[in-house]
Design an enzyme around this catalytic site. Structure first.
Site, PDB file in Angstrom:
ATOM      1  N   ASP A   1      -6.744   4.069  -4.855  1.00 34.59           N
ATOM      2  CA  ASP A   1      -7.466   4.103  -2.974  1.00 34.59           C
ATOM      3  C   ASP A   1      -8.450   5.587  -3.388  1.00 34.59           C
ATOM      4  O   ASP A   1      -8.397   6.533  -4.559  1.00 34.59           O
ATOM      5  CB  ASP A   1      -6.618   3.473  -2.705  1.00 34.59           C
ATOM      6  CG  ASP A   1      -7.074   2.914  -1.253  1.00 34.59           C
ATOM      7  OD1 ASP A   1      -7.369   2.119  -1.227  1.00 34.59           O
ATOM      8  OD2 ASP A   1      -7.059   4.064  -0.199  1.00 34.59           O
TER       9      ASP A   1
ATOM     10  N   LYS B   1       0.407  -1.062   0.120  1.00 38.90           N
ATOM     11  CA  LYS B   1       0.267  -0.053   0.515  1.00 38.90           C
ATOM     12  C   LYS B   1       0.511   0.945  -0.207  1.00 38.90           C
ATOM     13  O   LYS B   1       1.904   1.080   0.382  1.00 38.90           O
ATOM     14  CB  LYS B   1      -0.534  -0.023   1.038  1.00 38.90           C
ATOM     15  CG  LYS B   1      -1.667  -0.015   1.072  1.00 38.90           C
ATOM     16  CD  LYS B   1      -2.626  -0.130   0.043  1.00 38.90           C
ATOM     17  CE  LYS B   1      -4.526   0.470   0.041  1.00 38.90           C
ATOM     18  NZ  LYS B   1      -5.285  -0.069  -0.464  1.00 38.90           N
TER      19      LYS B   1
END
Ligand code: NAD
Length: 432
Positions: free
Chosen positions: A162, A122
């Site tokens: 995201d 991430k």
């Protein structure tokens, strides 16, 4: 350190008596519960609960007023035992290293839960994208990409969108990477525009995957999705498209919300009108024909299906006893705390955990990456059919694992996913 799957007795992981909302610690508690069921050896637990690589970068970017601002960015690769690292990039003022570490770990379990050959990663940049112009965002994105460039690549680590990043962000990242290596590397990011090697169906994939697993859950819970009432927190990529897809199945969207608040109508909200209203006014609040509802009240309102599709830690000990939905489908990452999980399970509410319910996004990202590497592109119908197969198989594997182990769906998903990553780690052995 020995790496073997041999069992050693361990005490059940302790959950602090007061609820701990640090998402990285929450992700470790969730892992520890599964590790205990799997009776993983202590050394292996240490390997799997720790990120493999953490990178913090300074991102200087010129603002439109000519001044230079330095942003802090992160890229965390949690695990690559089963394939290249994979995970989104988040732009938000509240990004922290612990949050990125938790999101990276969740990606590892997510790719394993749906059984696609990726690890977990991430990224995030601490910034307020709503207060930045498009050209400021472009300069920041390109510099961030350049700073993390040594650890990303189609075979290493593949970013995706995201919260508050989108296909344009991915196009800038793809271009920055490609200009640096000297050729067009389509497979370095996913969630790109279709014109640039993006996949048909990727934009809707997170919500579509959420719909597929919710359809299966409805069969288990004997709920007719047609006419079922649905409340959705968060009206961005995941939430607004979920509203549309659930409405197409004749479910009734009774409440939606965004960061400014929510709206409610027990006779149903038209998601197409809501999208148009939000495009014009920047929020769903004030949409004609609806009454105002707070984000907190939306979560506890009467409905059949609750879809948290915004941020973490919204279902906690403070409201878990008041949740009235029969199914909670976690389109967002980390919306429910471990304590709240126990309360919801005790009350017979089926939680479709994030690592299952929002894994449609990464699954179609995997399809995009495969198409990019082969330079051979599929139709939207093919993509959606493959997605449906993966999601429905994953639902039934998770449900069966949960049933056999007498645990709720999150722990079922973790037992399945952690078990797969543990097996890959053990069979690879410890280098050197
Ligand atoms: P997005 O930026 O498109 O939308 C986020 C939405 O949440 C916006 O409507 C925003 O107004 C709302 N929001 C922000 N803060 C809020 C608050 N405090 N209360 C209520 N609403 C709030 O982001 P997205 O891509 O839709 O991601 C949403 C969630 O889904 C995140 O948890 C993300 O990690 C997860 N997710 C997204 C994808 C994807 O493909 N987009 C894939 C997997 C998981």
């Amino acid at each position: 350190m020995a790496i073997s799957a041999k069992a050693v007795p361990q005490a059940m992981p302790r959950i602090a008596p007061r609820e701990d909302l640090n998402v990285f610690r929450i992700s470790q508690i969730q892992f520890d519960i599964a590790a205990e069921h799997l009776k993983l050896e202590a050394g292996l637990r240490q390997v799997l609960r720790t990120p493999k690589r953490v990178m913090e970068v300074s991102v200087p970017a010129k603002m439109d007023n000519g001044q230079v601002k330095v942003f802090t960015g992160y890229r965390v690769q949690h695990n690559i035992a089963r394939g290249p690292a994979k995970g989104g990039v988040r732009y938000h003022p509240g990004v922290t290293l612990d949050e990125v570490k938790a999101l990276a770990m969740w990606m590892t379990w997510k790719t394993a839960a749906v059984n696609i050959p990726f690890g977990g990663a991430k990224g995030g940049v601490i910034c307020d994208p709503k207060r930045m112009s498009k050209s400021e965002l472009e300069r920041m994105t390109r510099r961030f990409c350049s700073e993390i460039l040594p650890i990303i690549g189609p075979e290493r680590d593949i970013p995706a969108p995201d919260v508050y990043t989108d296909s344009q962000t991915m196009a800038w990242m793809m271009d920055t990477y490609s200009m640096t290596v000297g050729y067009s590397a389509l497979g370095v990011v996913t969630g790109k525009p279709v014109a640039l090697g993006g996949s048909e169906g990727r934009n809707e994939a997170t919500a579509r995957g959420c719909l597929f697993v919710t359809e299966e859950a409805c069969k288990v819970k004997k709920i007719n999705l047609r006419g079922a009432t649905v409340a959705i927190q968060g009206f961005g990529n995941a939430g607004s498209i979920a509203a549309r897809l659930f409405a197409e199945k004749k479910a009734k969207i009774v409440a939606i919300s965004d960061s400014r608040g929510g709206v409610h109508n027990s006779r149903g909200i038209d998601p197409y009108k809501a999208v148009r209203y939000k495009e014009r006014s920047g929020t769903v609040v004030g949409m004609p024909g609806t009454s105002r509802i707070s984000n907190d009240d939306l979560l506890t309102m009467k409905c059949d299906i609750l879809i948290p599709a915004a941020l973490e830690n919204v279902i906690t000990l403070n409201n878990a006893e008041q949740i009235k939905a029969k199914i909670v489908a976690e389109a967002a990452n980390g919306p429910t705390t471990p304590h709240a999980d126990e309360v919801l399970a005790r009350r017979g509410i089926m939680v479709l955990p994030d690592v299952l319910a929002n894994s449609g996004g990464v699954t179609t990202s995997y399809f995009e990456w495969v198409q990019d590497l082969q330079n051979f592109f599929w139709t939207e119908t093919e993509v959606n059919a493959k997605l449906e197969t993966v999601m429905k198989r994953a639902f039934h594997e998770v449900h069966e694992t949960a049933r056999k182990n007498h645990v709720h769906m999150r722990t079922g998903a973790y037992i399945l996913a952690v078990g797969r990553v543990a097996d890959a780690t053990v069979v690879r052995g410890l280098f050197p």
